[in-house]
Write an enzyme that holds these catalytic residues in place. Structure first.
Site, PDB file in Angstrom:
ATOM      1  N   HIS A  94       0.823  -1.226  -0.075  1.00  0.00           N
ATOM      2  CA  HIS A  94       0.219  -0.046   0.010  1.00  0.00           C
ATOM      3  C   HIS A  94       0.966   1.221   0.111  1.00  0.00           C
ATOM      4  O   HIS A  94       0.419   2.625   0.596  1.00  0.00           O
ATOM      5  CB  HIS A  94      -0.982   0.107   1.088  1.00  0.00           C
ATOM      6  CG  HIS A  94      -1.848  -0.986   1.290  1.00  0.00           C
ATOM      7  ND1 HIS A  94      -3.047  -0.962   0.804  1.00  0.00           N
ATOM      8  CD2 HIS A  94      -1.898  -2.337   1.917  1.00  0.00           C
ATOM      9  CE1 HIS A  94      -3.642  -2.437   0.878  1.00  0.00           C
ATOM     10  NE2 HIS A  94      -2.979  -2.973   1.595  1.00  0.00           N
ATOM     11  N   ASN A 113      -9.988  -3.214   2.362  1.00  0.00           N
ATOM     12  CA  ASN A 113      -9.893  -3.218   1.029  1.00  0.00           C
ATOM     13  C   ASN A 113     -10.840  -2.938   0.093  1.00  0.00           C
ATOM     14  O   ASN A 113     -12.182  -2.951   0.769  1.00  0.00           O
ATOM     15  CB  ASN A 113      -9.104  -4.488   0.582  1.00  0.00           C
ATOM     16  CG  ASN A 113      -7.498  -4.576   1.020  1.00  0.00           C
ATOM     17  OD1 ASN A 113      -7.023  -3.790   1.000  1.00  0.00           O
ATOM     18  ND2 ASN A 113      -7.452  -6.104   1.356  1.00  0.00           N
TER      19      ASN A 113
END
EC number: 1.11.1.6
Length: 504
Positions: free
Chosen positions: A56, A129
């Site tokens: 990320h 997510n």
């Protein structure tokens, strides 16, 4: 002198007499070590890049407000949900997962969906997510996933071979892979995708009654996706398209919104659930556990400084508040340590003092943490001169037993249980997901898979075809055709665990 004057100073306040010319011994002589401003600047520059997130790394963020729209106090006594209409300040960060800081926004990848709520009982982080499932269900595999989707140690290039060799070695990964190869694997931007807590969490009420929950966040901008071809054209012109879209929308007053829902499962229902309800590779069917509206969040303020608020934002699932709790989900349990530990490495042990991470709903002046010292401790006067031990005769650091959680249900002995012996139903849900797609959407799954598997060895391709076929014969046939492989030459009856046994 005020900052508004625009007059240059050093870090400790002294005025800088010359910004452009270094101090030298003579007109053409060498530099002098007493040019302290140059030394201050270059030494700071040498250290200004902090470690990037292992996953990320490329992300965008914004501040906003969460508003409760429906009463769920029967499930939780968390103050953030205490009454309809209540508002809580929050911060959201969206990201790609595999790419580095400089990666393109439009890659076929999962998107991170991390939320930080500044509640009156402390920060609540929901680190999710844009998909409801994941590739596997045991955290011991997480390091290998990270390595497989990132750069090869020999070539330093992304490797489709490594990626697919890992994915196809885990038959339970097919559910996530199917989502990733579908239209939703390439969202147009962060504003046009749903979000999920993904894990199973829990809530408890004033009576100490616990329920298991899953969090859903539905975009109010509508789902929009790109094809591989459309994305490639945009990346050629703008590698930051998703970030630009989010930033510009907020700057223009077009504030994005998401509605929050939960699915609720009682402890008794969990005991009788046909699958492990804490399995991150599976969803709960909405017909059995319908969505219950909770609230809505709106993002309405861009950060004033990206590094300060987005790069230094630290999320961890251990940031939780009374009324909310964890579950036996092994992936969630594995993240409880990993995330906070990564932030301590990346930002330092006192990263909670960084403005975006401060518990604003509580107020720093009201904190009474037992932790002291560490690099850059300054915000709370380091707890002053009071006792730094417990127990003490001043009544400092007393526990708050009224916030004890209800007992956490567990059973069994401590052992390295093989979860495959408990549940090998890898293909039912991917098959159902495939059959829900339109014919055009199925064709795009086939095409996207073929594109993503370019350069992958035939044995790995066959492994994937076999898994797809077990989910739905048409799925396997379509992928085989797109890959140019004759499905009639494949042994489709191979035991579904064989690939994993070979993989080990």
């Amino acid at each position: 002198m005020s900052k508004q004057d625009g007059k240059l100073t050093g870090l400790f306040g002294a005025p800088v007499s010359d910004r452009e010319n270094s101090m030298t011994a003579g007109q053409r002589g060498p530099l002098l070590m007493q040019d302290v401003y140059y030394l201050e600047q270059i030494s700071h520059f040498d250290r200004e890049v902090i470690p990037e997130r292992r996953m990320h790394a490329k992300g965008s963020g914004a501040f906003g407000t969460f508003t409760v729209t429906n009463d769920i106090t029967q499930y939780t006594n968390a103050k953030i949900f205490s009454e309809v209409g209540k508002q809580t300040e929050m911060f959201a960060r969206f990201s790609t997962v595999s790419g580095e800081r400089g990666a393109a926004d439009l890659e076929r990848d999962i998107r991170g969906f991390a939320l930080k709520f500044y509640t009156e009982d402390g920060n609540w982080d929901l680190v999710g997510n844009n998909t409801p499932v994941f590739f596997f269900r045991d955290p011991k595999l997480f390091i290998s996933l990270n390595r497989a989707v990132k750069r090869d140690p020999r070539t330093n290039m992304r490797s489709a071979q490594n990626n697919w060799d890992f994915w196809t070695g885990l038959p339970e990964a097919l559910h996530q892979v199917t989502i990733l190869m579908s239209d939703r694997g390439m969202p147009k931007g962060f504003r046009n995708m749903h979000g999920f807590g993904s894990h199973t969490y829990s809530m408890y009420n004033d009576k100490g009654e616990r329920v298991w929950v899953k969090y859903h966040f539905r975009t109010q901008q509508g789902i929009e996706n790109y094809t591989d071809e459309e994305a490639a054209k945009i990346v050629g012109m703008d590698r930051d398209s998703s970030q630009r879209d989010l930033y510009n929308a907020i700057e223009n007053g077009d504030y994005p919104k998401w509605k929050m829902y939960i699915q609720v499962m009682t402890e008794e229902q969990a005991k009788n659930h046909p699958d492990n309800p804490f399995d991150l590779t599976k969803v709960w069917y909405k017909k059995d556990y319908p969505l219950i509206e909770v609230g809505e969040f709106e993002l309405n303020r861009n950060p004033e400084n990206y590094f300060l608020d987005v790069e230094q934002a630290a999320f961890t699932p251990t940031n939780i508040v009374p009324g909310l709790d964890y579950s036996p989900d092994k992936m969630l349990q594995g993240r409880l340590f990993s995330y906070g530990d990564a932030q301590r490495y990346r930002l330092g042990v006192n990263h909670w003092q960084i403005p975006v991470n401060q518990p604003k709903g509580v107020g720093v002046e009201n904190l009474c943490p037992f932790s002291r010292d560490g690099q850059m401790r300054f915000l709370d006067n380091n707890q002053g001169g009071g006792p730094h031990y417990y127990p003490n005769n001043q009544g400092i650091y007393e526990s708050q037993p009224e916030h004890k959680k209800p007992p956490f249900p567990t059973d069994g002995d401590g052992y390295e249980y093989n979860y495959r012996q408990d549940d090998d139903n890898y293909f039912e849900q991917p098959g159902k997901l495939f059959r829900l797609q339109s014919e055009d959407a199925k064709e795009r799954i086939f095409t996207n898979t073929a594109n993503a598997m370019d350069g992958v060895s035939k044995d790995v391709k066959v492994r994937h075809i076999r898994h797809c076929y077990k989910a739905d014969p048409e799925y396997g046939k379509g992928v085989a055709k797109a890959l140019g492989i004759d499905i009639n030459q494949i042994d489709l009856e191979t035991n579904q665990d064989e690939t994993y046994e070979n993989f080990k």
